[in-house]
Design an enzyme around this catalytic site. Structure first.
Site, PDB file in Angstrom:
ATOM      1  CB  SER A 184      -0.941  -0.036   1.211  1.00  0.00           C
ATOM      2  OG  SER A 184      -1.937   0.952   1.124  1.00  0.00           O
ATOM      3  CG  ASP A 190       7.028   5.120 -11.881  1.00  0.00           C
ATOM      4  OD1 ASP A 190       7.616   4.046 -12.110  1.00  0.00           O
ATOM      5  OD2 ASP A 190       5.786   5.221 -11.849  1.00  0.00           O
ATOM      6  CE  LYS A 209      -5.131  -2.368   1.229  1.00  0.00           C
ATOM      7  NZ  LYS A 209      -5.433  -1.020   0.696  1.00  0.00           N
TER       8      LYS A 209
END
Length: 565
Positions: free
Chosen positions: A309, A320, A334
């Site tokens: 999460s 990224d 998740k």
């Protein structure tokens, strides 16, 4: 139905009476959180028809069923079963469960210290809380708790409230757990002594050398961001230039704490995470906007199958934007967003309203089928059995979900954050004898006994001297083995010698923590991590990767030689 029964006065239970209130409060919450909660779905009249049918059935059961029934229990059970037809993370908590669940992130409590989920009527350990009694006793992510004090804790009807009730209790009291673990054919019996579960979420923060720091975050609670900033400022004052951020075993928590941390590493105005749902009112984009504390300098992030999460949001944003080298194993996966809706009686509905996406567009959520939670709950077991935890080649990618980082590196969506550098799970030194020592707290009890007996002598020196020079001797291990024998564990010399490095390191860590760490009130467990990290294969690999992390930060990807799958 007899005429006498049909003419009986209608007597509504509390559950029947509270149904309109529950519907009303849910609608009110929807209005507050975004105009009409049900907009974009079925008309309210269609929902009302279903509610009317349910209320009619419940009243008939209450007034006419042959035996006495607890309609409150029926309501809770039916809501839970209804939600099982949805995704694995939409959930209902009765008032006791809701209070206990909130305390995990908002306040301390006495208990055994585990994050757990209930899937297919079985209690699964998501992760033992770092520094807590379950971690000390050797509980691991993926363990199944099947009994507590010899009473079954699995089977139809097991609830969060039941689990909280049996696992929590007055500190100092003992609870005996029956554990099933992947890779072990027999049940393990583990004794855990309840303790105060700390509210701290930064477990460790220290300098490895003159330039390199280590920072361990175990969850994202209300205080995490403040703890993190305090720790990071302290490291910078000691000369920090390179940082390892350890998110292994971190089950998540508050998203905004994770994005605030990401903002401390990522410069400028960049996307950190975004959410998309059926209702556009729940769509959200979070961007970096502050001048962070560590926007420059090689950064390595550690993740594993217990990182979930909010941990994945942070790791995904850093990966990224090519800001951090991610090391370890594929994270949990998740990526569903739950909105908590408090109902009139104190119970709580946590309804999935959207999905998380990393800046490149990757969905963090691993695959699932609506209403089929069994395979989903068995994912960690499947990873073990498939070899994914031990071999990077066993990681299965969805080749249709290819994305690129800012610098053009290929990353994959569809389930967790895959590390740039894979490091296998280390089980080489495990043995049944080691697990038996864990199960009866032999290592911890021996270490505490030794620390008590030698505290004055040990305190004469510094912890640095202890780390560098103290050795767990053959005589100490022999005494530990005798303690184990007295506790009913049959001595196995071969397995003792096989697991000796682990036993010695754990013993040394606990002694160090007890003698030097228990006096400080910052919540840091630096003594434990300074002893154990050098024996940790993921950590060992990470400290050697700062050259590549530096190249990554400079955008020199061609010279990095980072393996991609």
């Amino acid at each position: 139905m007899s005429s006498d029964t049909s003419k009986s006065p209608i007597r509504n239970s509390r559950a029947v009476v509270r149904l309109p209130i529950i519907i009303g409060i849910t609608l009110a919450a929807g209005v507050l959180l975004g105009s009409t909660f049900f907009s974009g779905g079925k008309k309210l009249s269609d929902v009302a028809k279903g509610y009317a049918k349910y209320r009619e059935v419940l009243m008939l059961v209450e007034n006419n069923y042959v035996d006495s029934v607890n309609t409150d229990d029926l309501v809770d059970f039916s809501i839970t079963k209804m939600l099982e037809k949805l995704d694995p993370h939409t959930a209902y908590f009765n008032s006791e469960e809701a209070t206990a669940a909130r305390s995990q992130l908002e306040s301390g409590f006495d208990g055994i210290g585990v994050e757990f989920n209930i899937f297919n009527d079985t209690v699964y350990v998501v992760t033992p809380l770092s520094g807590g009694p379950s971690e000390t006793a050797g509980i691991q992510s993926g363990d199944r708790i099947i009994s507590v004090n010899k009473e079954n804790l699995s089977g139809p009807g097991v609830t969060n409230a039941q689990v909280y009730k049996v696992l929590r209790g007055k500190r100092g009291t003992k609870v005996d757990l029956g554990i099933e673990r992947v890779g072990m054919p027999d049940k393990i019996n583990v004794a855990v002594v309840r303790d105060r579960i700390p509210t701290y979420s930064v477990d460790a923060s220290y300098m490895i050398n003159n330039e390199t720091g280590y920072l361990k975050v175990s969850r994202f609670s209300e205080t995490t961001y403040d703890e993190f900033k305090t720790a990071l400022k302290a490291l910078k004052s000691e000369g920090l230039k390179n940082l390892i951020l350890d998110l292994r075993g971190n089950p998540g928590g508050y998203m905004e704490k994770a994005t605030s941390m990401a903002d401390e590493f990522i410069s400028g105005d960049k996307l950190l995470v975004y959410t998309e749902g059926k209702d556009s009112r729940f769509d959200r984009k979070t961007r970096s906007h502050v001048e962070g504390l560590f926007e420059q300098g090689p950064l390595i992030v550690l993740v594993d199958e217990g990182s979930a999460s909010a941990s994945e949001i942070l790791a995904g944003a850093l990966q990224d934007h090519d800001r951090a080298l991610v090391v370890g194993r594929r994270s949990y996966g998740k990526g569903l967003v739950q909105m908590p809706i408090k109902l009139s009686d104190g119970s709580e509905l946590r309804l999935t309203i959207s999905r998380y996406y990393t800046p490149s567009g990757r969905s963090i959520q691993k695959p699932y089928e609506l209403g089929k939670g069994e395979d989903y709950s068995q994912d960690l077991s499947h990873r073990y059995e498939s070899g994914e935890l031990f071999n990077a080649d066993s990681i299965k990618f969805d080749k249709s979900k290819v994305y690129k980082t800012d610098g053009g590196r290929i990353v994959y969506g569809g389930g967790g954050i895959t590390p740039d550098i894979f490091v296998p799970k280390d089980t080489l030194l495990n043995s049944k004898y080691l697990f038996e020592l864990y199960s009866k707290n032999i290592i911890r009890e021996y270490a505490l006994k030794y620390a008590n007996e030698h505290q004055k002598q040990l305190e004469k020196g510094s912890f640095d001297n202890y780390v560098n020079n103290f050795q767990v001797t053959d005589a100490m291990l022999s005494e530990l083995g005798r303690d184990a024998t007295r506790a009913g564990i049959k001595l196995n010399e071969k397995e003792l010698n096989h697991s000796r490095p682990v036993i010695a390191a754990q013993t040394k860590a606990i002694i160090g923590r007890y003698v030097w760490g228990r006096k400080q009130k910052s919540g840091l467990n630096n003594e434990v991590f300074r002893v154990l990290n050098p024996t940790d294969n993921v950590y060992q690999q990470a400290v050697q990767m700062f050259g590549q992390a530096a190249q990554l930060e400079k955008g020199k990807f061609s010279s990095m030689n980072i393996p991609r799958n």
